[in-house]
Scaffold this motif. Structure first.
Motif, PDB file in Angstrom:
ATOM      1  N   ALA A  18       6.988   3.793   4.538  1.00 35.50           N
ATOM      2  CA  ALA A  18       6.434   2.490   4.929  1.00 35.50           C
ATOM      3  C   ALA A  18       5.308   2.662   5.946  1.00 35.50           C
ATOM      4  CB  ALA A  18       7.530   1.599   5.498  1.00 35.50           C
ATOM      5  N   GLN A  19       5.528   3.595   6.919  1.00 33.67           N
ATOM      6  CA  GLN A  19       4.490   3.841   7.918  1.00 33.67           C
ATOM      7  C   GLN A  19       3.229   4.408   7.282  1.00 33.67           C
ATOM      8  OE1 GLN A  19       6.039   6.266  11.086  1.00 33.67           O
ATOM      9  NE2 GLN A  19       7.837   4.963  11.372  1.00 33.67           N
ATOM     10  N   LYS A  20       3.416   5.346   6.340  1.00 34.71           N
ATOM     11  CA  LYS A  20       2.268   5.942   5.665  1.00 34.71           C
ATOM     12  C   LYS A  20       1.508   4.882   4.875  1.00 34.71           C
ATOM     13  CE  LYS A  20       0.858   9.597   2.503  1.00 34.71           C
ATOM     14  NZ  LYS A  20       1.277  10.736   1.661  1.00 34.71           N
ATOM     15  N   LYS A  21       2.243   3.995   4.186  1.00 30.43           N
ATOM     16  CA  LYS A  21       1.613   2.929   3.405  1.00 30.43           C
ATOM     17  C   LYS A  21       0.816   2.012   4.310  1.00 30.43           C
ATOM     18  CE  LYS A  21       2.616  -0.722   0.055  1.00 30.43           C
ATOM     19  NZ  LYS A  21       3.686  -1.438  -0.697  1.00 30.43           N
ATOM     20  N   ASP A  22       1.390   1.676   5.477  1.00 29.62           N
ATOM     21  CA  ASP A  22       0.693   0.795   6.418  1.00 29.62           C
ATOM     22  C   ASP A  22      -0.586   1.444   6.920  1.00 29.62           C
ATOM     23  OD1 ASP A  22       2.602  -1.121   6.143  1.00 29.62           O
ATOM     24  OD2 ASP A  22       3.734  -0.548   7.936  1.00 29.62           O
ATOM     25  N   LYS A  23      -0.525   2.747   7.171  1.00 33.34           N
ATOM     26  CA  LYS A  23      -1.705   3.437   7.673  1.00 33.34           C
ATOM     27  C   LYS A  23      -2.775   3.586   6.597  1.00 33.34           C
ATOM     28  CE  LYS A  23       0.536   5.952  11.416  1.00 33.34           C
ATOM     29  NZ  LYS A  23       0.910   7.257  11.990  1.00 33.34           N
ATOM     30  N   LEU A  24      -2.356   3.705   5.345  1.00 33.71           N
ATOM     31  CA  LEU A  24      -3.321   3.862   4.260  1.00 33.71           C
ATOM     32  C   LEU A  24      -3.973   2.543   3.871  1.00 33.71           C
ATOM     33  CD1 LEU A  24      -1.649   6.420   1.833  1.00 33.71           C
ATOM     34  CD2 LEU A  24      -3.577   6.771   3.368  1.00 33.71           C
ATOM     35  N   ASN A  25      -3.337   1.416   4.199  1.00 31.67           N
ATOM     36  CA  ASN A  25      -3.871   0.121   3.767  1.00 31.67           C
ATOM     37  C   ASN A  25      -5.322  -0.102   4.190  1.00 31.67           C
ATOM     38  OD1 ASN A  25      -3.488  -2.631   2.590  1.00 31.67           O
ATOM     39  ND2 ASN A  25      -3.924  -3.213   4.699  1.00 31.67           N
ATOM     40  N   PRO A  26      -5.717   0.135   5.457  1.00 31.50           N
ATOM     41  CA  PRO A  26      -7.124  -0.070   5.824  1.00 31.50           C
ATOM     42  C   PRO A  26      -8.077   0.848   5.069  1.00 31.50           C
ATOM     43  CG  PRO A  26      -5.907   0.947   7.638  1.00 31.50           C
ATOM     44  CD  PRO A  26      -4.904   0.494   6.647  1.00 31.50           C
ATOM     45  N   ILE A  27      -7.598   2.039   4.675  1.00 35.01           N
ATOM     46  CA  ILE A  27      -8.438   2.955   3.896  1.00 35.01           C
ATOM     47  C   ILE A  27      -8.605   2.433   2.470  1.00 35.01           C
ATOM     48  CG2 ILE A  27      -8.734   5.322   3.093  1.00 35.01           C
ATOM     49  CD1 ILE A  27      -8.907   4.854   6.152  1.00 35.01           C
TER      50      ILE A  27
END
Length: 283
Positions: A18-27
């Protein structure tokens, strides 16, 4: 007890995903902005993940703010209007994301490639992006324009081969963009504006009622690949079907191209009035 540890492991694993997905969202949003060719729509996308002090740097630009980034992408599409941006797997570490990317043209040829590094602010926004270009896989702008010029010339040469030599209208149709416009001088019996290849063929048929033609001098091509346009100069030898007389007339045609197809042609006759009178004259 083992069951509790296993459930805890699954919980932690899901949390990490979930954390990785959240961090990738702006990219993901950032890449979506690069794929959007409408400037106004793109700026709205950029503003959702870009701050006033967010920065972008690569060998071609060093800017700050959403409007400036939008301008960088605008300039990019002016140079490469048919570009397709693709990217590889993202690597996430703390608040940093890194990934490889490629830019291809409409024929799937590589224009350039590189790797980007992004720093996130932890709130779903991008603080900084630094782009590195791969010099071994990056064509210079002059090389890109040269390739584009070669491709455009091949299309135009094939068009005139179909028109004057093979008379192959089926092959010619594949070279013409849907809705392409052909402008002929209004003073000619077949003059006017023709939209779409079906209308072009009607114009060709109408002109054939007045004369038989052949190329007297081979075409000379002048190209401006930065504008996707080619000008061709040639001399047409015509025999009037009404009078039986012959006339040689220098002609130039201006052709616009996009994505490997002809989108417009404008014809210019050395003496339009003389040519029109020649076509209308009787024995």
């Amino acid at each position: 007890m083992r069951k509790i540890y296993f459930l805890y492991f699954l919980f932690m694993l899901n949390s990490l995903f979930a954390q990785k997905k959240d961090k990738l969202n702006p990219i993901v949003v950032y890449e979506k902005a690069w794929q959007e060719q409408n400037s106004d729509a793109r700026l709205k996308i950029i503003k959702t993940i870009w701050l006033d002090d967010s920065t972008f740097e690569d060998p071609s630009a060093s800017i700050k703010g959403a409007v400036a980034l939008n301008n960088v992408i605008n300039e990019f599409y002016k140079k490469f209007p048919d570009a397709v941006v693709t990217s590889g797997v993202k690597v996430v570490k703390d608040n940093y994301v890194s990934w490889d990317w490629k830019i291809l043209d409409s024929k799937n040829k590589l224009i350039m490639s590189g790797r980007d590094f992004a720093r996130l602010n932890g709130k779903g926004q991008v603080s900084k992006i630094i782009g590195f270009w791969n010099p071994e896989a990056t064509l210079s702008e002059s090389d890109i324009l040269k390739n584009l010029e070669t491709d455009n010339l091949k299309v135009v040469e094939k068009y005139y081969e179909c028109l004057f030599k093979t008379r192959d209208f089926t092959a010619m149709a594949t070279l013409i963009e849907q809705g392409a416009i052909y402008n002929q001088a209004e003073g000619l019996p077949y003059g006017g504006t023709y939209t779409g290849f079906e209308e072009w063929t009607k114009m060709y048929a109408k002109s054939a009622e007045f004369f038989e033609m052949q190329i007297e001098k081979d075409p000379v091509y002048f190209s401006d690949s930065s504008k996707n346009e080619i000008i061709i100069y040639f001399t047409l030898k015509c025999k009037s079907k009404k009078s039986g007389k012959t006339l040689s007339m220098p002609i130039s045609e201006h052709l616009d191209l996009k994505n490997g197809k002809i989108t417009a042609i404008r014809s210019f006759y050395f003496d339009t009035k003389q040519f029109a009178e020649f076509l209308k004259s009787k024995r």
